[in-house]
Design an enzyme around this catalytic site. Structure first.
Site, PDB file in Angstrom:
ATOM      1  N   ASN A 147      81.324  10.160  91.192  1.00 16.82           N
ATOM      2  CA  ASN A 147      79.957  10.667  91.327  1.00 16.82           C
ATOM      3  C   ASN A 147      78.947   9.938  90.443  1.00 16.82           C
ATOM      4  O   ASN A 147      77.753   9.987  90.717  1.00 16.82           O
ATOM      5  CB  ASN A 147      79.915  12.167  91.051  1.00 16.82           C
ATOM      6  CG  ASN A 147      80.713  12.577  89.851  1.00 16.82           C
ATOM      7  OD1 ASN A 147      81.922  12.356  89.781  1.00 16.82           O
ATOM      8  ND2 ASN A 147      80.053  13.155  88.874  1.00 16.82           N
TER       9      ASN A 147
ATOM     10  N   CYS B  28      73.852  14.232  78.468  1.00 19.45           N
ATOM     11  CA  CYS B  28      73.221  14.775  77.270  1.00 19.45           C
ATOM     12  C   CYS B  28      72.460  16.039  77.632  1.00 19.45           C
ATOM     13  O   CYS B  28      71.359  15.976  78.165  1.00 19.45           O
ATOM     14  CB  CYS B  28      72.222  13.787  76.684  1.00 19.45           C
ATOM     15  SG  CYS B  28      72.995  12.310  76.070  1.00 19.45           S
TER      16      CYS B  28
ATOM     17  N   THR C 268      85.669  38.001 101.822  1.00 22.73           N
ATOM     18  CA  THR C 268      84.895  37.924 103.063  1.00 22.73           C
ATOM     19  C   THR C 268      84.213  36.564 103.150  1.00 22.73           C
ATOM     20  O   THR C 268      83.610  36.106 102.182  1.00 22.73           O
ATOM     21  CB  THR C 268      83.858  39.059 103.113  1.00 22.73           C
ATOM     22  OG1 THR C 268      84.572  40.295 103.042  1.00 22.73           O
ATOM     23  CG2 THR C 268      83.032  39.020 104.385  1.00 22.73           C
TER      24      THR C 268
ATOM     25  N   GLY D 261      83.016  22.652  96.162  1.00 19.24           N
ATOM     26  CA  GLY D 261      83.953  21.626  95.728  1.00 19.24           C
ATOM     27  C   GLY D 261      84.744  22.037  94.494  1.00 19.24           C
ATOM     28  O   GLY D 261      85.924  21.719  94.367  1.00 19.24           O
TER      29      GLY D 261
ATOM     30  N   GLN E  51      82.091  13.345  97.006  1.00 19.18           N
ATOM     31  CA  GLN E  51      81.074  12.294  97.113  1.00 19.18           C
ATOM     32  C   GLN E  51      81.319  11.372  98.302  1.00 19.18           C
ATOM     33  O   GLN E  51      80.416  10.677  98.761  1.00 19.18           O
ATOM     34  CB  GLN E  51      81.031  11.438  95.836  1.00 19.18           C
ATOM     35  CG  GLN E  51      80.491  12.159  94.623  1.00 19.18           C
ATOM     36  CD  GLN E  51      79.005  12.509  94.733  1.00 19.18           C
ATOM     37  OE1 GLN E  51      78.240  11.862  95.454  1.00 19.18           O
ATOM     38  NE2 GLN E  51      78.594  13.550  94.030  1.00 19.18           N
TER      39      GLN E  51
HETATM   40  C1  LIG Z   1      79.466  17.992  93.147  1.00 23.98           C
HETATM   41  C2  LIG Z   1      80.880  17.622  92.913  1.00 23.98           C
HETATM   42  C3  LIG Z   1      81.889  18.589  92.767  1.00 23.98           C
HETATM   43  C4  LIG Z   1      81.572  20.047  92.709  1.00 23.98           C
HETATM   44  O1  LIG Z   1      81.231  20.591  93.963  1.00 23.98           O
HETATM   45  P1  LIG Z   1      80.413  21.965  93.997  1.00 23.98           P
HETATM   46  O2  LIG Z   1      80.337  22.294  95.460  1.00 23.98           O
HETATM   47  O3  LIG Z   1      79.077  21.689  93.386  1.00 23.98           O
HETATM   48  O4  LIG Z   1      81.207  22.971  93.244  1.00 23.98           O
HETATM   49  C5  LIG Z   1      83.196  18.164  92.601  1.00 23.98           C
HETATM   50  N1  LIG Z   1      83.505  16.872  92.598  1.00 23.98           N
HETATM   51  C6  LIG Z   1      82.577  15.903  92.747  1.00 23.98           C
HETATM   52  C7  LIG Z   1      83.000  14.477  92.752  1.00 23.98           C
HETATM   53  C8  LIG Z   1      81.242  16.238  92.901  1.00 23.98           C
HETATM   54  O5  LIG Z   1      80.325  15.286  93.026  1.00 23.98           O
END
Ligand SMILES: *Cc1c(COP(=O)(O)O)cnc(C)c1O
Length: 389
Positions: free
Chosen positions: A151, A325, A237, A71, A179
């Site tokens: 999130n 934190c 790749t 993500g 999410q």
């Molecule tokens: C977990 C998360 C990401 C990051 O995705 P990764 O695959 O861990 O890099 C980005 N945006 C939101 C809202 C997420 O919850």
């Protein structure tokens, strides 16, 4: 001791069926998808099958799905790809105060490069104000990016309405749907989004894999430069096993969508009801109306979320705190701050996220443990209500 994992928004376990699909691609089916002999073609077919599985989950065309290393890369590609492509046209981006750091820290970087970024507020329910969005648009605005589901507090944004506003102003619209994927129905055609980020490890697939949806016909600059993989748009790749696993996870998410949502929301509601009823001075953050089915974000007044987390850990329970934190930062959560939660209450906040493997017994165990822990911590707390705080 019982082990209860209630942090499904941080990551999920890889499902057995997903792992089973992946395994042959580590060993006998290890070919490079770019190779022209059968072993390569077999791998390429697997990548394209996964592309169809991911596309089907969001009602996209397979050629609109580009695999990334998660993500974070998808978010970075979307924002840097648009800003580079359209830098002659304008230097203004609109996003929100509650985005994931993958977006916010990308925006920090762009501000240092001379871009202007507007960070939209959220209301007491956790939603962006569409009037503020409209009023923020200038003739220099080249990108609007608003996450589909937050999130921390799990609130769903009015994505379709935002996409309509963006379209009316001919501005590209990106949404971080990490999410949301598998947790709310997503139809990219219906929603009208141009770019959408996804991640595999939040939907019971492997870590380090994700995708960016890029609407057909939309050109943005590349982010990774090198070989001609992913139609020449994302070099490197392919992570063959990761892609195969993400594809299978997407298929399972699509096929089992209704039962997943029902299972999670029932257990989440049960958790929220019991906590709010049985533990005094607790507050649920974010609206229940339009929310991630597994998310509960709860403030326990007068005590520290970190202490709750550590004591729950001693009972074999995994949760996360609303405040980020860590040893590095004592900054209170930017999301709860934007929601207007007072700083001392932010520090008393815990995020519980349930998932497919959570049971009712798990929730009972967590709530019973919580009752003990909260009572004990409040007795020790110097800011206990009874002591006149
Ligand atoms: C977990 C998360 C990401 C990051 O995705 P990764 O695959 O861990 O890099 C980005 N945006 C939101 C809202 C997420 O919850």
């Amino acid at each position: 001791m019982r082990n209860v994992y209630l942090d499904y928004s941080a990551t999920t376990p890889v499902k057995e069926e997903v792992l089973k699909e992946m395994i042959p691609y580590f060993t006998e089916k290890f070919g490079n998808p770019s190779s022209l002999y059968d072993k390569g073609l077999e791998a390429k077919d697997a990548v394209n099958h996964a592309r169809e599985q991911v596309a089907a989950l969001i009602n996209a065309e397979p050629r609109e799905v580009f695999f990334t290393a998660g993500g974070t890369e998808a978010d970075n590609w979307a924002v840097f790809g648009v800003c580079d492509k359209l830098k002659e046209k304008g230097n203004h981006i609109i996003t929100t105060k509650i985005e994931h750091h993958a977006m916010l820290h990308s925006c920090d970087f762009l501000e240092k490069q001379g871009f202007d970024v507007t960070y939209l507020d959220i209301d007491k329910d956790g939603r962006v104000d569409l009037d503020q969005l409209k009023n923020s648009i200038t003739d220099k605005t080249i990108l609007i990016s608003v996450m589909m589901i937050n999130n921390e507090i799990g609130t769903l944004q009015p994505i379709k309405e935002i996409a309509e506003i963006a379209k009316a102003h001919k501005i590209i619209f990106h949404t971080d749907a990490v999410q949301a994927l598998g947790n709310v129905p997503i139809d990219v055609k219906e929603l009208g989004v141009d770019l959408m980020s996804m991640s595999s490890h939040k939907i019971y697939g492997p870590k380090g894999e994700g995708a960016l949806f890029i609407r057909k016909g939309l050109r943005i600059s590349n982010y990774l430069h090198g070989g001609a993989q992913e139609s020449g748009r994302r070099a490197g790749t392919e992570n063959l096993t990761g892609i195969v696993g993400f594809g299978k996870a997407a298929e399972l998410a699509r096929v089992h969508f209704d039962e997943h949502v029902k299972h999670c929301s029932e257990l989440r509601n049960y958790l929220v009801d019991r906590v709010l009823k049985e533990i005094p001075d607790t507050i649920l953050n974010g609206t229940m109306d339009g929310r991630h089915p597994g998310n509960a974000n709860i403030t326990f007044k007068y005590i520290e979320g970190e202490s709750i987390l550590l004591l729950l850990n001693q009972f074999g329970i995994s949760v996360s705190t609303g405040s980020a934190c860590s040893s590095k930062s004592l900054e209170p959560s930017h999301v709860l701050t934007a929601l207007g939660v007072p700083v001392e209450m932010i520090h008393g906040t815990v995020r519980f996220t349930v998932g497919d493997f959570t049971t009712k017994e798990d929730i009972d165990y967590v709530v019973d443990s919580l009752k003990n822990i909260v009572t004990k911590l409040r007795e020790l707390s110097p800011i206990n209500e009874k002591k006149g705080w």
